[in-house]
Design a protein around this motif. Structure first.
Motif, PDB file in Angstrom:
ATOM      1  N   ALA A 222       0.820  -1.223   0.000  1.00 59.85           N
ATOM      2  CA  ALA A 222       0.000   0.000   0.000  1.00 59.85           C
ATOM      3  C   ALA A 222       0.853   1.273   0.000  1.00 59.85           C
ATOM      4  N   PHE A 223       2.153   1.127   0.194  1.00 58.12           N
ATOM      5  CA  PHE A 223       3.049   2.272   0.348  1.00 58.12           C
ATOM      6  C   PHE A 223       3.494   2.788  -1.013  1.00 58.12           C
ATOM      7  N   ASP A 224       3.459   4.088  -1.199  1.00 56.51           N
ATOM      8  CA  ASP A 224       3.988   4.713  -2.408  1.00 56.51           C
ATOM      9  C   ASP A 224       4.470   6.106  -2.038  1.00 56.51           C
ATOM     10  N   PHE A 225       5.776   6.265  -1.966  1.00 48.57           N
ATOM     11  CA  PHE A 225       6.361   7.538  -1.547  1.00 48.57           C
ATOM     12  C   PHE A 225       6.670   8.454  -2.724  1.00 48.57           C
ATOM     13  N   ARG A 226       6.462   7.987  -3.939  1.00 48.23           N
ATOM     14  CA  ARG A 226       6.857   8.776  -5.101  1.00 48.23           C
ATOM     15  C   ARG A 226       6.224  10.166  -5.133  1.00 48.23           C
ATOM     16  N   PRO A 227       4.947  10.319  -4.731  1.00 46.30           N
ATOM     17  CA  PRO A 227       4.386  11.675  -4.724  1.00 46.30           C
ATOM     18  C   PRO A 227       5.051  12.615  -3.716  1.00 46.30           C
ATOM     19  N   HIS A 228       5.786  12.048  -2.758  1.00 43.47           N
ATOM     20  CA  HIS A 228       6.397  12.857  -1.704  1.00 43.47           C
ATOM     21  C   HIS A 228       7.910  13.005  -1.867  1.00 43.47           C
ATOM     22  N   ALA A 229       8.462  12.460  -2.933  1.00 43.12           N
ATOM     23  CA  ALA A 229       9.916  12.433  -3.076  1.00 43.12           C
ATOM     24  C   ALA A 229      10.522  13.833  -3.004  1.00 43.12           C
ATOM     25  N   ALA A 230       9.848  14.817  -3.577  1.00 42.26           N
ATOM     26  CA  ALA A 230      10.398  16.169  -3.600  1.00 42.26           C
ATOM     27  C   ALA A 230      10.520  16.777  -2.214  1.00 42.26           C
ATOM     28  N   THR A 231       9.784  16.260  -1.236  1.00 35.94           N
ATOM     29  CA  THR A 231       9.849  16.815   0.121  1.00 35.94           C
ATOM     30  C   THR A 231      11.198  16.543   0.776  1.00 35.94           C
ATOM     31  N   LEU A 232      11.965  15.590   0.238  1.00 31.67           N
ATOM     32  CA  LEU A 232      13.268  15.253   0.812  1.00 31.67           C
ATOM     33  C   LEU A 232      14.424  15.895   0.048  1.00 31.67           C
ATOM     34  N   ALA A 233      14.098  16.772  -0.878  1.00 27.91           N
ATOM     35  CA  ALA A 233      15.142  17.423  -1.672  1.00 27.91           C
ATOM     36  C   ALA A 233      16.135  18.141  -0.763  1.00 27.91           C
ATOM     37  N   GLY A 234      17.409  17.986  -1.091  1.00 29.12           N
ATOM     38  CA  GLY A 234      18.463  18.659  -0.344  1.00 29.12           C
ATOM     39  C   GLY A 234      19.087  17.832   0.752  1.00 29.12           C
ATOM     40  N   LEU A 235      18.475  16.706   1.104  1.00 27.87           N
ATOM     41  CA  LEU A 235      19.067  15.838   2.125  1.00 27.87           C
ATOM     42  C   LEU A 235      20.143  14.963   1.484  1.00 27.87           C
ATOM     43  N   PRO A 236      21.346  14.916   2.046  1.00 22.64           N
ATOM     44  CA  PRO A 236      22.386  14.035   1.498  1.00 22.64           C
ATOM     45  C   PRO A 236      21.913  12.579   1.550  1.00 22.64           C
ATOM     46  N   THR A 237      21.963  11.905   0.400  1.00 19.64           N
ATOM     47  CA  THR A 237      21.383  10.562   0.307  1.00 19.64           C
ATOM     48  C   THR A 237      22.287   9.646  -0.498  1.00 19.64           C
ATOM     49  N   ALA A 238      22.423   8.411  -0.025  1.00 20.17           N
ATOM     50  CA  ALA A 238      23.123   7.358  -0.764  1.00 20.17           C
ATOM     51  C   ALA A 238      22.239   6.124  -0.788  1.00 20.17           C
ATOM     52  N   VAL A 239      22.255   5.419  -1.901  1.00 20.70           N
ATOM     53  CA  VAL A 239      21.464   4.205  -2.064  1.00 20.70           C
ATOM     54  C   VAL A 239      22.399   3.047  -2.399  1.00 20.70           C
ATOM     55  N   VAL A 240      22.340   2.003  -1.573  1.00 30.02           N
ATOM     56  CA  VAL A 240      23.097   0.782  -1.836  1.00 30.02           C
ATOM     57  C   VAL A 240      22.182  -0.170  -2.592  1.00 30.02           C
ATOM     58  N   VAL A 241      22.506  -0.408  -3.860  1.00 34.12           N
ATOM     59  CA  VAL A 241      21.706  -1.274  -4.723  1.00 34.12           C
ATOM     60  C   VAL A 241      22.263  -2.685  -4.678  1.00 34.12           C
ATOM     61  N   THR A 242      21.400  -3.644  -4.359  1.00 28.73           N
ATOM     62  CA  THR A 242      21.773  -5.056  -4.411  1.00 28.73           C
ATOM     63  C   THR A 242      21.393  -5.568  -5.803  1.00 28.73           C
ATOM     64  N   ALA A 243      22.412  -5.745  -6.655  1.00 24.19           N
ATOM     65  CA  ALA A 243      22.195  -5.903  -8.092  1.00 24.19           C
ATOM     66  C   ALA A 243      21.591  -7.247  -8.481  1.00 24.19           C
ATOM     67  N   ARG A 244      21.654  -8.235  -7.595  1.00 26.41           N
ATOM     68  CA  ARG A 244      21.046  -9.548  -7.888  1.00 26.41           C
ATOM     69  C   ARG A 244      19.850  -9.813  -6.980  1.00 26.41           C
ATOM     70  N   ASP A 245      19.161  -8.768  -6.598  1.00 25.89           N
ATOM     71  CA  ASP A 245      18.072  -8.872  -5.633  1.00 25.89           C
ATOM     72  C   ASP A 245      16.819  -9.457  -6.292  1.00 25.89           C
ATOM     73  N   GLY A 246      16.323 -10.544  -5.724  1.00 27.40           N
ATOM     74  CA  GLY A 246      15.083 -11.147  -6.208  1.00 27.40           C
ATOM     75  C   GLY A 246      13.861 -10.716  -5.430  1.00 27.40           C
ATOM     76  N   ALA A 247      14.041  -9.958  -4.360  1.00 27.16           N
ATOM     77  CA  ALA A 247      12.920  -9.508  -3.536  1.00 27.16           C
ATOM     78  C   ALA A 247      12.510  -8.087  -3.898  1.00 27.16           C
ATOM     79  N   VAL A 248      13.476  -7.196  -4.055  1.00 28.53           N
ATOM     80  CA  VAL A 248      13.206  -5.816  -4.464  1.00 28.53           C
ATOM     81  C   VAL A 248      13.963  -5.598  -5.776  1.00 28.53           C
ATOM     82  N   PRO A 249      13.256  -5.501  -6.899  1.00 22.28           N
ATOM     83  CA  PRO A 249      13.950  -5.399  -8.190  1.00 22.28           C
ATOM     84  C   PRO A 249      14.959  -4.252  -8.214  1.00 22.28           C
ATOM     85  N   PRO A 250      16.161  -4.507  -8.714  1.00 20.63           N
ATOM     86  CA  PRO A 250      17.172  -3.439  -8.774  1.00 20.63           C
ATOM     87  C   PRO A 250      16.685  -2.192  -9.505  1.00 20.63           C
TER      88      PRO A 250
END
Length: 300
Positions: A222-250
């Motif tokens: 039920a979660f969808d944060f995409r409409p709120h993504a702009a509210t986090l603009a300016g916060l330093p962010t890093a994303v660790v992508v698990t490239a062979r992930d079968g649970a959350v598509p890369p």
């Protein structure tokens, strides 16, 4: 503990000791009168660790905690309905925003003003909500093996399946709990490290009630944060992508990074990398934390 545990799980026999040297636990009194069981290590740049579905903080971050505790300081707690987390009543549904507010209440009680938020899988949505609701407490964001929304073809099918199974999970001991156990049982057959940890890991996974396991999945769908993504603009962010992930598509992980204008650190690993390849996981997470703090990567 024997008998009925506070999150609805009946267990017997002696507890299995954690196979890590972890930061000490602290009982934290919250304004509503509840007591949160928290792992806490003081430090100049504390990291808030938010764990994944059906796990405990110890399982998700056991290999990582010693390094983070020594290098930055940390706060780690099990989410509501998980492990040693705050209880969920029999009529309560797991709520992502409530977990974000729980974390904020713990930080306030500990006197911690700002943290680096590190959310893994389910911890990603909780971390996103935390940043939206309590932005003044965020120094930086690290997201790992997670997404802003869970709407792949597999997820669409899973939404229907889990809705149908919820009434059975409410009353059945096996339905719901078997999924995380089955997932890690497969990892156990391939990974010597998971095999080494198995007695403890099995006990930790048994702390989550089947109803909560199902409800968390439904909350993620039920979660969808995409409409709120702009509210986090300016916060330093890093994303660790698990490239062979079968649970959350890369591709969904990379979408999160794109929408947050985040730095991407990619590791050639599956969703269970925190147990199957802990060295690679710790190195990537430390690099991500250093990045959002503005520190050179690879520091001691």
């Amino acid at each position: 503990m024997t008998g009925r545990a506070r999150n609805g799980e009946r267990r017997s026999g002696a507890a299995v000791a954690a196979p890590f040297a972890l930061p000490p636990r602290r009982a934290v009194a919250l304004p509503d009168g509840s007591i949160a069981d928290v792992r806490f290590a003081p430090g100049a740049n504390p990291v808030l660790l938010l764990h994944g579905w059906a796990l405990t903080a110890d399982v998700n971050f056991g290999h990582l905690m010693p390094s983070v505790a020594d290098g930055y300081g940390l706060v780690a707690m099990d989410m509501r309905g998980h492990g040693r987390g705050l209880p969920l009543g029999s009529r309560e549904r797991f709520d992502i925003a409530q977990c974000a507010d729980d974390a904020a209440a713990v930080l306030a009680a500990l006197g911690i003003e700002r943290v680096v938020v590190c959310g893994y899988s389910l911890g990603g949505p909780v971390g996103l909500e935390f940043a939206r609701r309590h932005r003044d407490r965020v120094r930086g964001l690290v997201f790992e093996a997670t997404a802003m929304a869970f709407d792949s073809r597999v997820d669409v099918f899973g939404r229907v399946l889990f809705r149908g199974l919820r009434p059975f999970a409410q009353h059945g001991r096996g339905i719901g709990r078997s999924w995380p156990l089955s997932y890690f049982r497969k990892a156990r057959a391939k990974s010597p490290e998971v095999a080494r940890l198995w007695p403890w890991l099995r006990a930790e996974l048994g702390r989550c009630h089947p109803r909560v396991i199902v409800d968390v999945i439904l909350a993620e769908y039920a979660f969808d944060f995409r409409p709120h993504a702009a509210t986090l603009a300016g916060l330093p962010t890093a994303v660790v992508v698990t490239a062979r992930d079968g649970a959350v598509p890369p591709r969904d992980q990379r979408e999160l990074a794109r929408l947050l204008d985040a730095t991407v650190l990619e590791i050639d690993a599956a969703h269970d990398v925190f147990l199957t390849d802990p060295t690679a996981y710790v190195v990537a997470t430390r690099a991500a934390i250093d990045h959002v703090l503005g520190e050179p990567s690879g520091r001691a």
